[in-house]
Scaffold this motif. Structure first.
Motif, PDB file in Angstrom:
ATOM      1  N   LEU A 186       0.824  -1.214   0.000  1.00 55.11           N
ATOM      2  CA  LEU A 186       0.000   0.000   0.000  1.00 55.11           C
ATOM      3  C   LEU A 186       0.855   1.259   0.000  1.00 55.11           C
ATOM      4  CD1 LEU A 186      -2.890  -0.937   2.483  1.00 55.11           C
ATOM      5  CD2 LEU A 186      -3.012  -0.743  -0.011  1.00 55.11           C
ATOM      6  N   GLN A 187       2.170   1.079   0.143  1.00 53.84           N
ATOM      7  CA  GLN A 187       3.088   2.212   0.132  1.00 53.84           C
ATOM      8  C   GLN A 187       3.573   2.477  -1.299  1.00 53.84           C
ATOM      9  OE1 GLN A 187       3.388   3.828   3.138  1.00 53.84           O
ATOM     10  NE2 GLN A 187       1.896   2.255   3.696  1.00 53.84           N
ATOM     11  N   ASN A 188       4.476   3.430  -1.424  1.00 54.10           N
ATOM     12  CA  ASN A 188       5.093   3.723  -2.710  1.00 54.10           C
ATOM     13  C   ASN A 188       5.752   2.469  -3.267  1.00 54.10           C
ATOM     14  OD1 ASN A 188       7.420   4.637  -4.529  1.00 54.10           O
ATOM     15  ND2 ASN A 188       6.305   6.557  -4.208  1.00 54.10           N
TER      16      ASN A 188
ATOM     17  N   GLU B 193      12.278  -2.383  -2.586  1.00 52.34           N
ATOM     18  CA  GLU B 193      13.313  -2.523  -1.562  1.00 52.34           C
ATOM     19  C   GLU B 193      13.178  -3.847  -0.807  1.00 52.34           C
ATOM     20  OE1 GLU B 193      16.793  -1.118  -0.587  1.00 52.34           O
ATOM     21  OE2 GLU B 193      15.417   0.127  -1.760  1.00 52.34           O
ATOM     22  N   PHE B 194      11.955  -4.193  -0.424  1.00 52.14           N
ATOM     23  CA  PHE B 194      11.725  -5.470   0.250  1.00 52.14           C
ATOM     24  C   PHE B 194      12.133  -6.627  -0.648  1.00 52.14           C
ATOM     25  CE2 PHE B 194       9.501  -3.232   3.504  1.00 52.14           C
ATOM     26  CZ  PHE B 194       9.384  -4.104   4.576  1.00 52.14           C
ATOM     27  N   GLU B 195      11.749  -6.534  -1.908  1.00 49.60           N
ATOM     28  CA  GLU B 195      12.046  -7.626  -2.837  1.00 49.60           C
ATOM     29  C   GLU B 195      13.546  -7.735  -3.083  1.00 49.60           C
ATOM     30  OE1 GLU B 195      10.534 -10.917  -4.412  1.00 49.60           O
ATOM     31  OE2 GLU B 195       9.521  -9.397  -3.229  1.00 49.60           O
TER      32      GLU B 195
ATOM     33  N   VAL C 230      -6.262   4.546  -7.017  1.00 46.04           N
ATOM     34  CA  VAL C 230      -4.962   4.537  -6.343  1.00 46.04           C
ATOM     35  C   VAL C 230      -5.000   5.500  -5.164  1.00 46.04           C
ATOM     36  CG1 VAL C 230      -3.684   3.927  -8.428  1.00 46.04           C
ATOM     37  CG2 VAL C 230      -3.983   6.332  -7.837  1.00 46.04           C
ATOM     38  N   ASN C 231      -4.145   5.241  -4.166  1.00 46.55           N
ATOM     39  CA  ASN C 231      -4.106   6.104  -2.984  1.00 46.55           C
ATOM     40  C   ASN C 231      -3.056   7.200  -3.148  1.00 46.55           C
ATOM     41  OD1 ASN C 231      -1.640   4.843  -2.557  1.00 46.55           O
ATOM     42  ND2 ASN C 231      -2.396   3.514  -0.913  1.00 46.55           N
ATOM     43  N   SER C 232      -2.799   7.918  -2.085  1.00 50.00           N
ATOM     44  CA  SER C 232      -1.847   9.038  -2.152  1.00 50.00           C
ATOM     45  C   SER C 232      -0.421   8.573  -2.410  1.00 50.00           C
ATOM     46  CB  SER C 232      -1.900   9.850  -0.858  1.00 50.00           C
ATOM     47  OG  SER C 232      -1.546   9.038   0.256  1.00 50.00           O
ATOM     48  N   LYS C 233      -0.148   7.276  -2.182  1.00 52.54           N
ATOM     49  CA  LYS C 233       1.182   6.711  -2.435  1.00 52.54           C
ATOM     50  C   LYS C 233       1.278   6.128  -3.845  1.00 52.54           C
ATOM     51  CE  LYS C 233       2.498   7.342   1.876  1.00 52.54           C
ATOM     52  NZ  LYS C 233       3.563   8.303   2.235  1.00 52.54           N
ATOM     53  N   HIS C 234       0.221   6.333  -4.638  1.00 51.78           N
ATOM     54  CA  HIS C 234       0.159   5.837  -6.016  1.00 51.78           C
ATOM     55  C   HIS C 234       0.123   4.311  -6.081  1.00 51.78           C
ATOM     56  CE1 HIS C 234       0.890   9.963  -7.200  1.00 51.78           C
ATOM     57  NE2 HIS C 234       1.963   9.968  -6.434  1.00 51.78           N
ATOM     58  N   SER C 235      -0.456   3.701  -5.062  1.00 53.22           N
ATOM     59  CA  SER C 235      -0.659   2.251  -5.045  1.00 53.22           C
ATOM     60  C   SER C 235      -2.127   1.957  -5.334  1.00 53.22           C
ATOM     61  CB  SER C 235      -0.293   1.676  -3.667  1.00 53.22           C
ATOM     62  OG  SER C 235      -0.761   0.343  -3.527  1.00 53.22           O
ATOM     63  N   PRO C 236      -2.429   0.966  -6.196  1.00 51.53           N
ATOM     64  CA  PRO C 236      -3.828   0.599  -6.473  1.00 51.53           C
ATOM     65  C   PRO C 236      -4.412  -0.146  -5.266  1.00 51.53           C
ATOM     66  CG  PRO C 236      -2.349  -0.870  -7.626  1.00 51.53           C
ATOM     67  CD  PRO C 236      -1.478   0.171  -6.989  1.00 51.53           C
TER      68      PRO C 236
END
Length: 479
Positions: free
Chosen positions: A147-149, A155-157, A336-342
């Protein structure tokens, strides 16, 4: 194309490019290395014999060709819908609808299994907490990441993939030393290459190689994710070229190399290979005298299944986003939210994970096997669609005089070979019978989705959104 405009109520929002080159590199590696390499490969070795590494090589060759075809289309038009979008343009709306939703179903169901495996591993270390609680923790944590950018996902991946790569390289180094009789510990029989032929190189006959292909293709699912992720990078075409060109050495090193080392060092009929709680790496390293090898490998498997869940959730949400833009999914899936995530797509894609949590809590997880059967051969259908889409689009582009820099080799002959090889593999599995249910159930599911695809096309569902999307992209796309 680095971003996709959103025609929903919050119209200024869009998917934004946030993935760096190092993220894309590791995503492409992580996509090839699934948790089944560490765990599921054991049963494939047991049922196939030492020849299994050639089965992985055969499947890897198919994936290499498919990635080249997909790369040809994606370099011209990077898109978060990837092969679903290309099938839409090459074959028809019903095809893009069908393959997009089949792929979503496959990955969404796979996420439930990944969460379950992660829960089992954590519960084996800390048994005072139920498996289903761990599953909830894993699902919620990775939903928050998605849900984040998009750079958070990257980075996690990056770190998840790095752990897997380091683990495989260490395994290959230790295994190679043992093969060369330079490893001083463990079972003395676990050295050299005697196990390759001691009980027959192909004990179950040639058909076992083709039959095992379905399990092998299940392991390779995810290689195509990089073409989805690349659409959110600064230079999509460059990243897709790089990933498509390098997929071959990753397959040879990680899969073929690992399987060759394993069948050299342990008998293919080792009973522990059938036990899903062990896995190929654990059995091999234990035979080589590595203390607590099972727990070390379980840590790697944990990071691997979390990586697979993370990537699957990312890809599912982007596929729903693309389907929504084309009018083939509810409009809200494109928000999409404010973080540009769908965000709607992210939450909806956890549907089967929630089902898995409920089934685990009620001790009914075996029911989930039926869900997984319905997607057993989905990878083959996805790859068949990619090959046919490339065949159709390439002919259209050549007829239009469009210059294609990144091409599939020996067109159209090699494309036809791939198409007939996939069809032949599916028919062989039906005739041989080992994976009969998987192929039949997947075909039924695909048939139902195709039916709804034709209905959507006939009734013009979402036609207004589709027309707006096509109007917006026609000046940007080459295809």
């Amino acid at each position: 194309m680095a971003a996709h405009q959103n025609d929903s109520g919050d119209a200024s929002k869009a998917l934004k490019s946030g993935l760096k080159s190092r993220h894309l590199t590791m995503i492409s590696i992580a996509g090839v290395i699934g948790g089944s390499l560490f765990v599921g490969s054991g049963s494939i070795i047991y049922n196939t014999g030492p020849v299994v590494f050639l089965t992985y090589a055969l499947g890897g060759l198919l994936v290499w060709f498919i990635m080249r075809m997909l790369g040809e289309m994606a370099v011209l038009n990077p898109d978060s819908g990837s092969f679903s979008t290309y099938a839409d343009r090459a074959i028809g709306r019903w095809a893009g609808f069908s393959i997009g939703w089949l792929y979503w179903c496959t990955l969404a169901m796979l996420m439930g299994w990944e969460a379950y495996v992660a829960g089992k591993i954590l519960s084996s270390w800390f048994p005072f907490i139920p498996i289903w609680i761990y599953m909830i923790i894993v699902v919620v944590a990775l939903v928050i990441v998605n849900l984040q950018n998009v750079k958070n996902y990257g980075e996690f991946e990056f770190w998840f993939a790095l752990i897997k790569v380091v683990a495989i390289v260490i395994f290959l180094v230790i295994g190679s030393l043992a093969i060369m009789h330079l490893w001083p510990w463990g079972d003395v029989t676990a050295s050299g290459v005697s196990n390759l032929t001691a009980q027959g190189f192909m004990p179950n006959g040639p058909s076992s190689v083709i039959t095992a292909l379905l399990g092998v293709m299940f392991a390779y699912i995810g290689a195509e994710i990089v073409t989805v992720a690349a659409a959110e990078s600064q230079n999509p075409a460059k990243e897709i070229r790089k990933a498509s060109n390098s997929v071959v050495w990753r397959i040879v090193l990680f899969y073929v190399g690992s399987m060759f080392v394993a069948v050299c060092l342990i008998p293919y009929n080792n009973e522990l290979l059938k036990d899903s709680t062990w896995g190929t790496y654990s059995v091999t390293l234990t035979a080589l005298g590595i203390p607590e090898a099972r727990h070390v490998v379980n840590f790697v498997v944990l990071t691997s299944v979390c990586s697979c869940f993370n990537s699957a959730l990312y890809t599912c949400s982007r596929m729903l986003f693309s389907l929504s833009k084309r009018g083939d999914a509810p409009k809200s899936f494109g928000f999409v939210n404010s973080k540009h995530s769908p965000w709607v797509g992210v939450l909806v894609s956890c549907f089967f994970s929630v089902i898995a949590v409920i089934l685990t809590a009620t001790k009914s997880m075996d029911v989930y096997d039926l869900f997984m059967l319905t997607t057993g051969a989905a990878t083959l259908y996805v790859y068949l669609t990619i090959a046919y889409s490339q065949l159709r689009l390439r002919k259209k582009l050549e007829a239009q005089g469009v210059k294609i820099d990144f091409k599939m080799w020996m067109f159209p002959y090699l494309t036809y070979v791939v198409i007939f090889a996939i069809i032949g593999a599916i028919l062989t599995m039906l005739i041989e019978g080992t994976y009969f249910k998987e192929v039949i159930y997947t075909t039924i599911l695909f048939g139902l989705i195709v039916f709804f695809g034709f209905v959507a096309q006939k009734l013009g569902w979402g036609e207004q959104r589709r027309a707006a999307h096509l109007s917006h992209t026609q000046n940007e796309e080459l295809i």
